[in-house]
Design an enzyme around this catalytic site. Structure first.
Site, mmCIF file in Angstrom:
data_model
loop_
_atom_site.group_PDB
_atom_site.id
_atom_site.type_symbol
_atom_site.label_atom_id
_atom_site.label_comp_id
_atom_site.label_asym_id
_atom_site.label_seq_id
_atom_site.Cartn_x
_atom_site.Cartn_y
_atom_site.Cartn_z
ATOM 1 N N LEU A 15 -5.124 -6.999 -6.964
ATOM 2 C CA LEU A 15 -4.773 -7.993 -7.978
ATOM 3 C C LEU A 15 -5.932 -8.842 -8.485
ATOM 4 C CD1 LEU A 15 -1.291 -9.075 -6.581
ATOM 5 C CD2 LEU A 15 -1.877 -7.209 -8.119
ATOM 6 N N GLY A 62 0.786 -1.233 0.000
ATOM 7 C CA GLY A 62 0.000 0.000 0.000
ATOM 8 C C GLY A 62 0.816 1.281 0.000
ATOM 9 N N SER A 63 1.985 1.252 -0.634
ATOM 10 C CA SER A 63 2.748 2.511 -0.664
ATOM 11 C C SER A 63 2.008 3.562 -1.487
ATOM 12 C CB SER A 63 4.169 2.292 -1.174
ATOM 13 O OG SER A 63 4.192 2.018 -2.549
ATOM 14 N N ASN A 64 1.313 3.139 -2.532
ATOM 15 C CA ASN A 64 0.501 4.103 -3.297
ATOM 16 C C ASN A 64 -0.674 4.604 -2.471
ATOM 17 O OD1 ASN A 64 1.273 4.567 -6.278
ATOM 18 N ND2 ASN A 64 1.660 2.386 -5.972
ATOM 19 N N ASN A 89 -7.387 2.207 -12.215
ATOM 20 C CA ASN A 89 -6.297 1.321 -11.785
ATOM 21 C C ASN A 89 -4.961 1.928 -12.190
ATOM 22 O OD1 ASN A 89 -4.984 -1.187 -10.973
ATOM 23 N ND2 ASN A 89 -4.769 -1.649 -13.154
ATOM 24 N N ASP A 122 -6.463 -4.873 -17.352
ATOM 25 C CA ASP A 122 -5.593 -3.853 -17.960
ATOM 26 C C ASP A 122 -6.029 -3.400 -19.356
ATOM 27 O OD1 ASP A 122 -3.991 -4.115 -15.678
ATOM 28 O OD2 ASP A 122 -2.847 -5.730 -16.588
ATOM 29 N N GLU A 177 4.720 6.445 -9.960
ATOM 30 C CA GLU A 177 3.382 6.164 -9.421
ATOM 31 C C GLU A 177 3.076 7.095 -8.253
ATOM 32 O OE1 GLU A 177 2.858 2.013 -8.447
ATOM 33 O OE2 GLU A 177 2.987 1.433 -10.526
ATOM 34 N N LEU A 180 -9.486 -9.562 -10.455
ATOM 35 C CA LEU A 180 -10.278 -8.992 -11.544
ATOM 36 C C LEU A 180 -11.566 -8.394 -10.960
ATOM 37 C CD1 LEU A 180 -10.204 -8.882 -14.684
ATOM 38 C CD2 LEU A 180 -11.644 -10.921 -14.668
ATOM 39 N N HIS A 213 -1.136 0.729 -13.327
ATOM 40 C CA HIS A 213 -0.375 -0.434 -13.777
ATOM 41 C C HIS A 213 1.090 -0.014 -13.944
ATOM 42 C CE1 HIS A 213 0.093 -4.380 -15.530
ATOM 43 N NE2 HIS A 213 0.916 -3.820 -16.399
HETATM 44 C C1 GAR Z 1 2.236 -0.969 -7.814
HETATM 45 O O1 GAR Z 1 3.460 -0.901 -8.488
HETATM 46 C C2 GAR Z 1 1.098 -1.134 -8.804
HETATM 47 O O2 GAR Z 1 1.320 -0.486 -10.023
HETATM 48 C C3 GAR Z 1 1.083 -2.614 -8.996
HETATM 49 O O3 GAR Z 1 1.284 -3.134 -7.708
HETATM 50 C C4 GAR Z 1 2.138 -2.245 -6.991
HETATM 51 C C5 GAR Z 1 1.553 -2.014 -5.618
HETATM 52 O O4 GAR Z 1 2.461 -1.347 -4.816
HETATM 53 N N1 GAR Z 1 -0.125 -3.047 -9.593
HETATM 54 C C6 GAR Z 1 -0.188 -4.041 -10.469
HETATM 55 O O5 GAR Z 1 0.779 -4.673 -10.829
HETATM 56 C C7 GAR Z 1 -1.594 -4.313 -11.006
HETATM 57 N N2 GAR Z 1 -1.517 -5.135 -12.176
HETATM 58 P P1 GAR Z 1 2.012 -0.693 -3.458
HETATM 59 O O6 GAR Z 1 1.225 -1.754 -2.692
HETATM 60 O O7 GAR Z 1 3.295 -0.364 -2.762
HETATM 61 O O8 GAR Z 1 1.173 0.496 -3.764
#
Ligand code: GAR
Length: 201
Positions: free
Chosen positions: A92, A19-21, A109, A152, A181, A94, A111
């Site tokens: 992750l 969950g860094s985003n 989303n 996607d 991101e 669908l 990606h």
């Molecule tokens: C992120 O890089 C995001 O783009 C990716 O998972 C990571 C989650 O990082 N998403 C996918 O690959 C979806 N197909 P986070 O948990 O540190 O935010």
């Protein structure tokens, strides 16, 4: 001409991982009184993203396959929180059709690659960066897109890229991409929440 107003809305973040985003989004919108992160939802009970619920006083929801795919209970939950936008940040699974239909154009989303390349089932996280490395790509980047019923494939809202060196490891690529991101995702969400719906005003 695109009409811009003050951003407003309630956001539900769906995430399966660290969950860094999610954290960047929560922190970014702390400054915007009219944008609220009202729910963090996850399919993974151990996902550390859920800790941000307690830390930032945000409701959390953990669900299993039965709840997500066989019932439509999550719709009631999202409606109860008056959710305007669902943000998938490292989620992750669908998204089922009923949910896409309930929130048309309101599920987005992120990606970690430049779609349409390196997308689809199984293409997530480090798998993406390993594939980019194996193909010796000179660039990678991020794609923020609307979500439809296929992995996607929804229409693209925004992309940003970064240059790669031939010596970059998949981990180094991941770091470059994550930096993009963290910067762009909150800002793109803000811009979407600033667009007045058609016919409004
Ligand atoms: C992120 O890089 C995001 O783009 C990716 O998972 C990571 C989650 O990082 N998403 C996918 O690959 C979806 N197909 P986070 O948990 O540190 O935010």
């Amino acid at each position: 001409m695109e009409m811009l107003s003050k951003p407003s809305g309630n956001i539900a973040i769906f995430a399966s991982g660290t969950g860094s985003n999610a954290l960047k989004i929560i922190e970014f919108f702390k400054e915007e009184a009219s944008v609220n992160i009202v729910l963090i939802a996850s399919n993974k009970p151990s996902a550390s993203v859920l800790n941000y619920g307690e830390e930032f006083d945000i409701e959390t929801l953990v669900f299993d396959r039965e709840y997500f795919y066989k019932s439509e209970k999550i719709v009631e939950k999202l409606q109860a929180f008056e959710v305007d936008m669902i943000v998938l940040a490292g989620f992750l699974w669908l998204v089922p059709g009923y949910l896409v239909q309930q929130f048309p154009g309101r599920i987005i989303n992120i990606h970690p690659a430049l779609l349409p390349k390196y997308g689809g089932k199984g293409m997530y996280g480090m798998n993406v960066h390993r594939a980019v490395k194996a193909a010796n790509e000179p660039t990678s980047g991020i794609t923020i897109h609307y979500v439809n019923e296929k992995y996607d494939e929804g229409s693209i809202i925004f992309q940003a890229d970064c240059a790669l060196n031939s010596s970059d490891t998949p981990e180094m690529i991941a770091k470059k991409v994550l930096k993009l991101e963290h910067y762009y995702f909150p800002r793109v969400i803000k811009s979407l929440l600033s667009q007045k719906p058609e016919g409004d005003g």
